[in-house]
Design a protein around this motif. Structure first.
Motif, short mmCIF file in Angstrom:
data_model
loop_
_atom_site.label_atom_id
_atom_site.label_comp_id
_atom_site.label_asym_id
_atom_site.label_seq_id
_atom_site.Cartn_x
_atom_site.Cartn_y
_atom_site.Cartn_z
N LYS A 3 31.04 -41.60 -35.74
CA LYS A 3 30.07 -42.33 -36.56
C LYS A 3 29.59 -43.58 -35.80
CE LYS A 3 28.14 -43.30 -40.62
NZ LYS A 3 27.09 -42.57 -41.21
N CYS A 4 30.51 -44.27 -35.15
CA CYS A 4 30.15 -45.49 -34.41
C CYS A 4 30.04 -45.25 -32.90
CB CYS A 4 31.20 -46.58 -34.65
SG CYS A 4 31.33 -47.09 -36.38
N HIS A 5 30.74 -44.26 -32.38
CA HIS A 5 30.78 -44.01 -30.94
C HIS A 5 30.14 -42.65 -30.63
CE1 HIS A 5 33.41 -47.47 -30.45
NE2 HIS A 5 34.15 -47.01 -31.45
N ALA A 6 28.88 -42.52 -30.96
CA ALA A 6 28.15 -41.27 -30.71
C ALA A 6 28.20 -40.94 -29.22
CB ALA A 6 26.72 -41.40 -31.20
N GLY A 7 28.44 -39.67 -28.93
CA GLY A 7 28.50 -39.22 -27.53
C GLY A 7 29.69 -39.80 -26.79
N ASN A 8 30.75 -40.14 -27.54
CA ASN A 8 31.97 -40.73 -26.97
C ASN A 8 31.70 -42.00 -26.17
OD1 ASN A 8 33.82 -38.95 -28.08
ND2 ASN A 8 33.45 -37.42 -26.47
N LYS A 9 30.69 -42.74 -26.57
CA LYS A 9 30.38 -44.01 -25.91
C LYS A 9 31.19 -45.12 -26.60
CE LYS A 9 26.73 -47.32 -25.06
NZ LYS A 9 25.55 -47.90 -25.62
N PHE A 10 32.07 -45.74 -25.83
CA PHE A 10 32.93 -46.78 -26.40
C PHE A 10 32.52 -48.17 -25.91
CE2 PHE A 10 35.30 -42.86 -26.53
CZ PHE A 10 35.77 -42.86 -27.83
N LYS A 11 32.26 -48.31 -24.64
CA LYS A 11 31.89 -49.60 -24.07
C LYS A 11 30.47 -49.96 -24.53
CE LYS A 11 31.96 -52.20 -19.80
NZ LYS A 11 32.18 -52.21 -18.38
N GLY A 12 30.30 -51.20 -24.99
CA GLY A 12 28.98 -51.67 -25.39
C GLY A 12 28.59 -51.29 -26.81
N THR A 13 29.50 -50.70 -27.56
CA THR A 13 29.20 -50.35 -28.95
C THR A 13 29.01 -51.66 -29.73
OG1 THR A 13 30.53 -48.34 -28.81
CG2 THR A 13 30.04 -49.17 -31.02
N PRO A 14 27.89 -51.82 -30.44
CA PRO A 14 27.65 -53.06 -31.18
C PRO A 14 28.67 -53.26 -32.30
CG PRO A 14 25.85 -51.50 -31.56
CD PRO A 14 26.80 -50.87 -30.60
N SER A 15 29.04 -54.51 -32.53
CA SER A 15 30.05 -54.79 -33.56
C SER A 15 29.48 -55.60 -34.73
CB SER A 15 31.24 -55.54 -32.94
OG SER A 15 30.78 -56.76 -32.37
N THR A 16 28.18 -55.75 -34.75
CA THR A 16 27.56 -56.46 -35.87
C THR A 16 27.38 -55.51 -37.04
OG1 THR A 16 25.33 -56.00 -35.13
CG2 THR A 16 26.32 -58.07 -34.36
N CYS A 17 27.40 -56.04 -38.25
CA CYS A 17 27.21 -55.21 -39.44
C CYS A 17 25.84 -54.53 -39.41
CB CYS A 17 27.32 -56.07 -40.70
SG CYS A 17 28.92 -56.89 -40.89
N SER A 18 24.84 -55.28 -38.98
CA SER A 18 23.47 -54.76 -38.99
C SER A 18 23.24 -53.60 -38.01
CB SER A 18 22.46 -55.88 -38.71
OG SER A 18 22.72 -56.45 -37.44
N ALA A 19 24.19 -53.38 -37.10
CA ALA A 19 24.07 -52.25 -36.17
C ALA A 19 24.20 -50.93 -36.93
CB ALA A 19 25.12 -52.35 -35.08
N CYS A 20 24.95 -50.94 -38.04
CA CYS A 20 25.16 -49.72 -38.82
C CYS A 20 24.62 -49.81 -40.25
CB CYS A 20 26.65 -49.39 -38.90
SG CYS A 20 27.41 -49.10 -37.30
N HIS A 21 24.52 -51.02 -40.77
CA HIS A 21 24.14 -51.21 -42.16
C HIS A 21 22.83 -51.99 -42.26
CE1 HIS A 21 28.26 -50.09 -43.29
NE2 HIS A 21 28.66 -50.89 -42.31
N THR A 22 22.00 -51.61 -43.22
CA THR A 22 20.76 -52.36 -43.44
C THR A 22 21.01 -53.41 -44.52
OG1 THR A 22 20.01 -50.74 -45.06
CG2 THR A 22 19.24 -50.46 -42.79
N LYS A 23 20.32 -54.49 -44.40
CA LYS A 23 20.45 -55.58 -45.37
C LYS A 23 19.90 -55.10 -46.71
CE LYS A 23 19.19 -60.47 -45.86
NZ LYS A 23 18.47 -61.58 -45.23
N PRO A 24 20.65 -55.24 -47.81
CA PRO A 24 20.15 -54.80 -49.12
C PRO A 24 18.89 -55.57 -49.52
CG PRO A 24 22.50 -55.31 -49.22
CD PRO A 24 21.99 -55.78 -47.90
N SER A 25 17.96 -54.87 -50.12
CA SER A 25 16.71 -55.51 -50.55
C SER A 25 16.97 -56.61 -51.58
CB SER A 25 15.74 -54.49 -51.11
OG SER A 25 16.30 -53.84 -52.23
N SER A 26 18.07 -56.49 -52.32
CA SER A 26 18.40 -57.51 -53.33
C SER A 26 18.68 -58.87 -52.70
CB SER A 26 19.60 -57.07 -54.16
OG SER A 26 20.75 -56.94 -53.33
N HIS A 27 19.02 -58.89 -51.41
CA HIS A 27 19.30 -60.15 -50.75
C HIS A 27 18.03 -60.90 -50.34
CE1 HIS A 27 23.32 -58.80 -50.91
NE2 HIS A 27 23.80 -59.51 -49.92
#
Length: 179
Positions: A3-27
């Motif tokens: 889910k986070c390491h597509a193609g077995n890529k480990f180095k350089g994987t982003p660790s910010t929330c926004s890399a995987c999650h979109t900011k809710p419109s309610s915010h």
């Protein structure tokens, strides 16, 4: 892992929330985008918001109010911060006050109130220093001296004064003293 390491890529994987999650419109634009300031990785909800860092800090009884009470429909930006946005002016106040609740009331508790503004009659008369209701038992626009002064004694003492009642004392005693 994929889910986070597509193609077995480990180095350089982003660790910010926004890399995987979109900011809710309610915010809207009300929050900085640093999700961890309110949310935890253990669970998205319940969220914790530090109102001490907001323009409207929660004090006293406001600290125990649910978020939805003030932010109905998850509306955060533009939420009014005046007392009258949530509280109605008591009818007992009449037109006697400007509408600045904090000149008498605290957020710790609505009562007792402590009026510190200009007052025509000495608030410490006879050592009163009590609550407004001591002299204003039914409305802040009317008064009675009967709480401290016996109606029977005062009526006897003023039997020769035309129109005397315990609600007209200030006509002859505007500062609480004998004239």
């Amino acid at each position: 892992c994929q889910k986070c390491h597509a193609g077995n890529k480990f180095k350089g994987t982003p660790s910010t929330c926004s890399a995987c999650h979109t900011k809710p419109s309610s915010h809207g634009s009300a929050f900085s985008g640093i999700c961890s300031s309110c949310h935890a990785t253990k669970a998205w909800l319940p969220a914790k918001f530090n109102h001490d860092k907001a323009s409207f800090q929660l004090t006293g009884a406001h600290k125990s109010v649910t978020c939805q009470k003030c932010h109905a429909g998850n509306k955060f930006k533009g939420t009014p911060s005046t007392c009258s946005a949530c509280h109605t002016k008591p009818s007992s106040h009449g037109s006697a006050f400007s509408g600045i609740c904090s000149s008498c009331h605290a957020t710790k508790a609505w009562l007792p109130a402590s009026f510190s503004g200009p007052h025509a009659f000495p608030q410490t008369h006879g050592g009163a220093g009590g609550t407004c209701a001591t002299c204003h038992p039914s409305s802040l626009t009317s008064y009675s001296c009967a709480r401290c002064h016996s109606n029977t004694k005062m009526t006897e003492h003023h039997k020769e004064v035309s129109g005397f009642t315990l609600t007209t004392c200030v006509k002859c005693h505007p500062r609480g003293k004998n004239t």
